[in-house]
Design an enzyme around this catalytic site. Structure first.
Site, PDB file in Angstrom:
ATOM      1  N   HIS A  27      -3.654  -9.193   2.058  1.00 43.89           N
ATOM      2  CA  HIS A  27      -5.106  -9.256   2.179  1.00 43.89           C
ATOM      3  C   HIS A  27      -5.458 -10.254   3.272  1.00 43.89           C
ATOM      4  O   HIS A  27      -4.857 -11.321   3.365  1.00 43.89           O
ATOM      5  CB  HIS A  27      -5.739  -9.700   0.858  1.00 43.89           C
TER       6      HIS A  27
ATOM      7  N   TYR B 117      -1.812 -20.535   8.752  1.00 46.85           N
ATOM      8  CA  TYR B 117      -1.265 -21.453   7.743  1.00 46.85           C
ATOM      9  C   TYR B 117      -0.660 -20.670   6.573  1.00 46.85           C
ATOM     10  O   TYR B 117       0.441 -20.960   6.116  1.00 46.85           O
ATOM     11  CB  TYR B 117      -2.368 -22.382   7.236  1.00 46.85           C
TER      12      TYR B 117
ATOM     13  N   LYS C 151      -3.041  -1.959   7.504  1.00 47.78           N
ATOM     14  CA  LYS C 151      -4.490  -1.753   7.476  1.00 47.78           C
ATOM     15  C   LYS C 151      -5.210  -2.822   8.285  1.00 47.78           C
ATOM     16  O   LYS C 151      -6.192  -2.538   8.975  1.00 47.78           O
ATOM     17  CB  LYS C 151      -4.975  -1.773   6.023  1.00 47.78           C
TER      18      LYS C 151
ATOM     19  N   HIS D 248      -1.942   3.370  -5.730  1.00 54.04           N
ATOM     20  CA  HIS D 248      -2.559   2.141  -5.235  1.00 54.04           C
ATOM     21  C   HIS D 248      -2.771   1.143  -6.370  1.00 54.04           C
ATOM     22  O   HIS D 248      -2.865  -0.076  -6.143  1.00 54.04           O
ATOM     23  CB  HIS D 248      -3.906   2.463  -4.574  1.00 54.04           C
TER      24      HIS D 248
ATOM     25  N   ARG E 281       0.836  -1.200   0.000  1.00 54.11           N
ATOM     26  CA  ARG E 281       0.000   0.000   0.000  1.00 54.11           C
ATOM     27  C   ARG E 281       0.871   1.250   0.000  1.00 54.11           C
ATOM     28  O   ARG E 281       1.935   1.274   0.643  1.00 54.11           O
ATOM     29  CB  ARG E 281      -0.940   0.000   1.207  1.00 54.11           C
TER      30      ARG E 281
ATOM     31  N   ARG F  52      -0.821  -2.233  -6.970  1.00 55.98           N
ATOM     32  CA  ARG F  52      -1.254  -3.468  -6.321  1.00 55.98           C
ATOM     33  C   ARG F  52      -2.197  -4.249  -7.228  1.00 55.98           C
ATOM     34  O   ARG F  52      -2.097  -5.474  -7.357  1.00 55.98           O
ATOM     35  CB  ARG F  52      -1.936  -3.153  -4.985  1.00 55.98           C
TER      36      ARG F  52
END
Length: 398
Positions: free
Chosen positions: A359, A369, A269, A332, A242, A335
């Site tokens: 994310h 995991y 975030k 942005h 970001r 991304r």
């Protein structure tokens, strides 16, 4: 004999204060200066007390009698009218001190102590300012849904639909915090769900065509300006994090030996630390930048002071100077470009790509995991992606 308005008006001041009785303990105290004050005489626990009701004619005879009756009802329930009046006055004073702005400031300060990013706190202070001084001075417990809606509609009428939506959400946070700290009983913002026009969802502009993205990379290589901006532009495609995380990158977060950049949770975030594998190309750019800003805190310091990083709009402004409009490419958008092109390659697990983008995936077990299982793949993917960026620079637009 009960009082009449005529008798009250005819009661003239004397050398000493005197009383004019009505009924059931209510009387008018006429002072030498001419003021006429309502009083109620009552007894509680065997002690005679007096309750002040206000002055005539501001308080009429009918209003004084209503207040007297209310006091008698309190007495019937063993409540001292004077104590109840004092408590109401204290509560009113507390409500006046607990304004929307003061509660909001307290909430923002609390979020700061909990580790929220400076950008988040700055955004919330901006939203508080947008709600206006008059609204901010209102006791938080007294604000009605209609009053909040009136403030939100001001922005909606100006076409600021997303701002109005954010203001309602922020106000809701303040009201819920006020309720949690016993300074309000409800959240008026919650009652306004569906009252505002829903803004059209806007996606960050991004280039996802390989040839066009290669042209952008060549333009970045040719860009001339402040070194911090130049290198931030060059590094962004390689790490595709970001914009706020990149501009606030600090040298202590970079481990050149392990080739990783560790972003602390306070800057993320999703409020979780994130580790980014660094390719050889990314490390080379950082080593070059270290020769320029390595003695300071930030990798990309502001041109005005090394104590602060470049501003949040610096990379976007550079893209505009390069000729890319906000509808073509944004900071942005790198991304989106990386996500699209990495998935399009078919070489990498979608979960590894999502983890690289930081994310949040659903489920605590799956998150744990993903943080470990895809690390080796992410390291390999980071190097492949940087190599792919170099290759895209050689692709000409047909």
């Amino acid at each position: 004999m009960p009082l009449t308005d005529t008798a009250i008006r005819n009661a003239k001041p004397k050398d000493k204060a005197y009383k004019v009785a009505d009924s059931q303990g209510l009387y008018l105290l006429v002072n030498p200066g001419g003021s006429k004050l309502w009083r109620v005489k009552y007894r509680i626990n065997g002690t005679e007390r007096k309750l002040s009701l206000g002055a005539y004619p501001e308080i009429t005879l009918a209003e004084a009698r209503t207040a007297r009756d209310a006091a008698r009802k309190q007495l019937a329930h063993a409540v001292d009218p004077n104590a109840a009046k004092r408590q109401a006055r204290i509560e009113a004073s507390i409500r006046a001190g607990n304004t929307f702005a003061s509660v909001a400031d307290e909430l923002i300060e609390k979020k700061g102590r909990e580790g929220r990013t400076a950008a988040t706190l700055e955004k919330q202070r901006w939203l508080l300012k947008l709600l206006g001084q008059d609204f901010g001075k209102r006791p938080v417990a007294d604000i009605t849904p209609q009053e909040l809606l009136h403030e939100l509609k001001k922005h909606e009428r100006r076409g600021r639909l997303e701002t109005a939506k954010q203001l309602r959400a922020f106000a809701g946070q303040v009201f819920r915090y006020a309720a949690a700290t016993a300074r309000a009983e409800r959240d008026p913002a919650q009652l306004l769900q569906g009252a505002l026009i829903s803004p059209t969802v806007k996606h960050f502009a991004a280039i996802t065509d390989t040839a066009q993205f290669g042209a952008l990379l060549r333009a970045i290589d040719d860009y001339q300006g402040d070194p911090a901006v130049m290198y931030a532009l060059k590094l962004t495609p390689h790490v595709f994090q970001r914009p706020g995380e990149i501009r606030q990158m600090e040298w202590v977060e970079i481990d050149f030996n392990k080739a990783v950049w560790t972003i602390p949770e306070a800057k993320m975030k999703m409020r979780q630390p994130h580790v980014v594998p660094l390719s050889k190309q990314a490390l080379a750019l950082l080593r070059e930048m270290r020769g320029l800003s390595g003695t300071g805190r930030y990798v990309f310091p502001s041109v005005r002071t090394k104590a602060r990083p470049i501003s949040d709009n610096t990379v976007n402004a550079a893209l505009r100077r390069m000729g890319y409009s906000k509808d073509q490419m944004t900071a942005h958008g790198f991304r989106t470009s990386a996500s699209s092109l990495l998935n399009e390659s078919g070489k990498w697990n979608p979960d590894a790509i999502e983890r690289a983008l930081a994310h949040m995936v659903p489920g605590i077990i799956r998150r744990i995991y993903n943080q470990s299982a895809y690390w080796a793949e992410r390291v390999e993917m980071a190097q492949w992606w940087s190599n792919h960026l170099d290759q895209m620079k050689d692709i000409e637009i047909q």
